[in-house]
Write an enzyme that holds these catalytic residues in place. Sequence first.
Site, PDB file in Angstrom:
ATOM      1  N   ARG A 392       0.889  -1.186   0.000  1.00 11.18           N
ATOM      2  CA  ARG A 392       0.000   0.000   0.000  1.00 11.18           C
ATOM      3  C   ARG A 392       0.912   1.216   0.000  1.00 11.18           C
ATOM      4  O   ARG A 392       1.250   1.771   1.028  1.00 11.18           O
ATOM      5  CB  ARG A 392      -0.896  -0.042   1.229  1.00 11.18           C
ATOM      6  CG  ARG A 392      -1.922   1.081   1.305  1.00 11.18           C
ATOM      7  CD  ARG A 392      -2.853   0.854   2.488  1.00 11.18           C
ATOM      8  NE  ARG A 392      -3.818   1.927   2.649  1.00 11.18           N
ATOM      9  CZ  ARG A 392      -3.607   3.014   3.390  1.00 11.18           C
ATOM     10  NH1 ARG A 392      -2.456   3.179   4.020  1.00 11.18           N
ATOM     11  NH2 ARG A 392      -4.551   3.929   3.506  1.00 11.18           N
ATOM     12  N   SER A 461     -12.697  -3.805   0.141  1.00 11.87           N
ATOM     13  CA  SER A 461     -13.034  -3.234   1.451  1.00 11.87           C
ATOM     14  C   SER A 461     -14.539  -3.074   1.568  1.00 11.87           C
ATOM     15  O   SER A 461     -15.159  -2.492   0.686  1.00 11.87           O
ATOM     16  CB  SER A 461     -12.428  -1.834   1.595  1.00 11.87           C
ATOM     17  OG  SER A 461     -11.073  -1.881   1.343  1.00 11.87           O
ATOM     18  N   LYS A 490      -5.430   5.806   8.083  1.00  9.28           N
ATOM     19  CA  LYS A 490      -6.312   6.157   6.957  1.00  9.28           C
ATOM     20  C   LYS A 490      -7.213   7.303   7.397  1.00  9.28           C
ATOM     21  O   LYS A 490      -7.975   7.169   8.366  1.00  9.28           O
ATOM     22  CB  LYS A 490      -7.142   4.931   6.581  1.00  9.28           C
ATOM     23  CG  LYS A 490      -7.972   5.089   5.334  1.00  9.28           C
ATOM     24  CD  LYS A 490      -8.560   3.739   4.938  1.00  9.28           C
ATOM     25  CE  LYS A 490      -9.679   3.888   3.931  1.00  9.28           C
ATOM     26  NZ  LYS A 490      -9.286   4.534   2.697  1.00  9.28           N
TER      27      LYS A 490
HETATM   28  C1  LIG Z   1      -7.225  -5.862   3.764  1.00  9.66           C
HETATM   29  C2  LIG Z   1      -7.601  -4.465   3.489  1.00  9.66           C
HETATM   30  N1  LIG Z   1      -8.812  -4.039   3.831  1.00  9.66           N
HETATM   31  C3  LIG Z   1      -9.181  -2.767   3.602  1.00  9.66           C
HETATM   32  C4  LIG Z   1      -8.313  -1.904   2.980  1.00  9.66           C
HETATM   33  C5  LIG Z   1      -8.708  -0.502   2.622  1.00  9.66           C
HETATM   34  O1  LIG Z   1      -8.823  -0.324   1.227  1.00  9.66           O
HETATM   35  P1  LIG Z   1      -9.466   1.039   0.690  1.00  9.66           P
HETATM   36  O2  LIG Z   1     -10.800   1.179   1.287  1.00  9.66           O
HETATM   37  O3  LIG Z   1      -9.356   1.047  -0.771  1.00  9.66           O
HETATM   38  O4  LIG Z   1      -8.512   2.129   1.287  1.00  9.66           O
HETATM   39  P2  LIG Z   1      -6.960   2.330   0.941  1.00  9.66           P
HETATM   40  O5  LIG Z   1      -6.206   1.223   1.583  1.00  9.66           O
HETATM   41  O6  LIG Z   1      -6.799   2.295  -0.525  1.00  9.66           O
HETATM   42  O7  LIG Z   1      -6.645   3.636   1.530  1.00  9.66           O
HETATM   43  C6  LIG Z   1      -7.062  -2.381   2.640  1.00  9.66           C
HETATM   44  N2  LIG Z   1      -6.155  -1.605   2.042  1.00  9.66           N
HETATM   45  N3  LIG Z   1      -6.726  -3.661   2.896  1.00  9.66           N
HETATM   46  C1  LIG Z   2      -5.958   0.780   5.103  1.00  5.17           C
HETATM   47  C2  LIG Z   2      -7.109   0.751   6.018  1.00  5.17           C
HETATM   48  N1  LIG Z   2      -8.372   0.393   5.617  1.00  5.17           N
HETATM   49  C3  LIG Z   2      -9.222   0.468   6.597  1.00  5.17           C
HETATM   50  C4  LIG Z   2     -10.670   0.189   6.455  1.00  5.17           C
HETATM   51  O1  LIG Z   2     -11.414   0.424   7.388  1.00  5.17           O
HETATM   52  O2  LIG Z   2     -11.018  -0.316   5.389  1.00  5.17           O
HETATM   53  S1  LIG Z   2      -8.539   0.945   8.035  1.00  5.17           S
HETATM   54  C5  LIG Z   2      -7.034   1.051   7.336  1.00  5.17           C
HETATM   55  C6  LIG Z   2      -5.809   1.449   8.060  1.00  5.17           C
HETATM   56  C7  LIG Z   2      -5.282   0.331   8.870  1.00  5.17           C
HETATM   57  O3  LIG Z   2      -4.097   0.749   9.446  1.00  5.17           O
HETATM   58  P1  LIG Z   2      -3.723   0.456  10.925  1.00  5.17           P
HETATM   59  O4  LIG Z   2      -3.523  -0.989  11.058  1.00  5.17           O
HETATM   60  O5  LIG Z   2      -2.446   1.238  11.114  1.00  5.17           O
HETATM   61  O6  LIG Z   2      -4.824   0.992  11.765  1.00  5.17           O
END
Ligand SMILES: Cc1ncc(COP(=O)(O)OP(=O)(O)O)c(N)n1
Ligand SMILES: Cc1nc(C(=O)O)sc1CCOP(=O)(O)O
Length: 568
Positions: A392, A461, A490
């Site tokens: 990512r 997601s 995020k």
């Molecule tokens: C395993 C997993 N789940 C959720 C996310 C989030 O994807 P998305 O909603 O497209 O947000 P970004 O990661 O692109 O900011 C994820 N990356 N991985």
């Molecule tokens: C990339 C991402 N997606 C989310 C969702 O809710 O779909 S939360 C998230 C960030 C996860 O990072 P951390 O483990 O540092 O909290």
Amino acid sequence: MASATFLSTLSLANKNYLLLTPTHAYAKGYTNNFRVSNLPSIVVRKEGSVRSQGFVAMQEKGGSTLSDDSRTKTPHVLTVAGSDSGAGAGIQADLKACAARRVYCSTVITALTAQNTVGVQGVSNVPEDFVAQQLKSVLSDMQVDVVKTGMLPSVGIVKTLCKTLREFPVHALVVDPVMVSTSGDVLAGPSILSTFLEELLPMADIITPNLKEASALLNGMQLETVDDMRSAARLLHNMGPKNVLVKGGDLPDSSDAVDILYNGHNFYELRSPRIRTRNSHGTGCSLASSIAAEVAKGYPMLSAVKVAKRFVETALDYSKEIDIGNGPQGPFDHLLRLKSHSQACHRQQPFDPSDLFLYAVTDSRMNKRWGRSIIDAVKAAIDGGATIIQLREKDAETKDFMESAKACLRICHLHGVPLLINDRVDVAIACDADGVHVGQSDMPARVARTLLGPEKIIGVSCKTPEQAEQAWVDGADYIGCGGVYPTNTKENNITVGLNGLKTVCMASKLPVVAIGGIGVSNARAVMEICASNLKGVAVVSALFDRECVQTETRKLHEVLLGSNIGST
Ligand SMILES: Cc1ncc(COP(=O)(O)OP(=O)(O)O)c(N)n1
Ligand SMILES: Cc1nc(C(=O)O)sc1CCOP(=O)(O)O
Ligand SMILES: [Mg+2]
């Protein structure tokens, strides 16, 4: 072959439409005067009125477009050629070329050849009346736009073809005057020549002889220079075809591949760097089929030839190292797909939901902050027990991202760990990653699936049961559900909590990985919601915003093992 330019006027939903063949629409410049609905081709059908064949429906500017009565016409090439058992040339090459150029291809087989990369070991002609039967079956039922001919091994078959084409006219005829195979074997003897010249050539929209074939058609004329090719093209044009493409692949002493296209008015010298490869068997058939495919889509001849030449060159270049057969001339890969399977590190196992157990998601900013490369971060996560990796890299330059993705892929595959790319389906395709993870505002999973193919992993997601259902319908493999807890990783992320996670898990037909604010302190609580399809946790900062990625991953791994998840 092309018939009248203006075919008819049709009244549809009280609007007047002109029906024209796609090429004529372009050639005659109607695209300037009319708005064209869905070029290159729409079949207009209205109960009890018109059944058009490969026509473009055009409407005077200012009117409304075709709506419920329109049906997209699939461009269609019929190849009339011989079968090559080695599948490098002939019917088999035509099918692959048309598939690669996204055009439907039907087939009339004129001869069976026992053939391989060494040469032609045997030929068995199909009886004339059975060629006629095949032609009639296809042409009386299917809306063929372009007929392309290859090996026509007898006078009778050439005559049968010409007669049938007069009965069932098509939009264009592409003639590849196959006489001698690349291995030097004779596929159509001199007895056929006069029928070819008198009957078939005058019907052709384009003929595509190589130097040997052009020479044979011109009574043995010597062809050694580009000027000779121009003279040959002019002489052949006098025999009736609308366009002549003389291919200079065998031209001595030329570092370029030079082809001459002549349309009776202008000569076009089409030059490109010569591709030196053993795997060139079927180049002529494929070029002619690709020209036919582009013409079937509605493109004018010059564009069709240029695109077809570029397509064949790309495939030849891609296929240089492909190793099929022991003879001097190997086939090439029209679909640009064969190489990745021969790469030793290619991950071939299907998706296993238990891979979601400890899902490490990288973050370029965190790695930069801690002074480590993405490659080191991935290595450390795998050493600590990560079971799947997602790159990512929100701020990476595309070129850098691709390079590091390729390096990470090698490491992941050494350890049997799948590697997914966040958001960037293009990068996933370019580096042949194991799949992608997309969110609700990214490329829809259904589209990603068509681009990536059936074997790649797609995660989506989801925060609601409806999104989970859609992910399933769209062909995803798993969903990521969160944020389970608040997160700083995020921005503006909605927290669904453990209850939201449980609701989505209950509704989801797909395996689920939880995400958002998860680390060693709360991973157990997440897994204890006890949903059988909750297979693991996805974590960013608790692994990568730390000094030692390996230690943190190992700690989380132990917690997860203790929570006894992923048991179903
Ligand atoms: C395993 C997993 N789940 C959720 C996310 C989030 O994807 P998305 O909603 O497209 O947000 P970004 O990661 O692109 O900011 C994820 N990356 N991985
Ligand atoms: C990339 C991402 N997606 C989310 C969702 O809710 O779909 S939360 C998230 C960030 C996860 O990072 P951390 O483990 O540092 O909290
Ligand atoms: Mg995204």
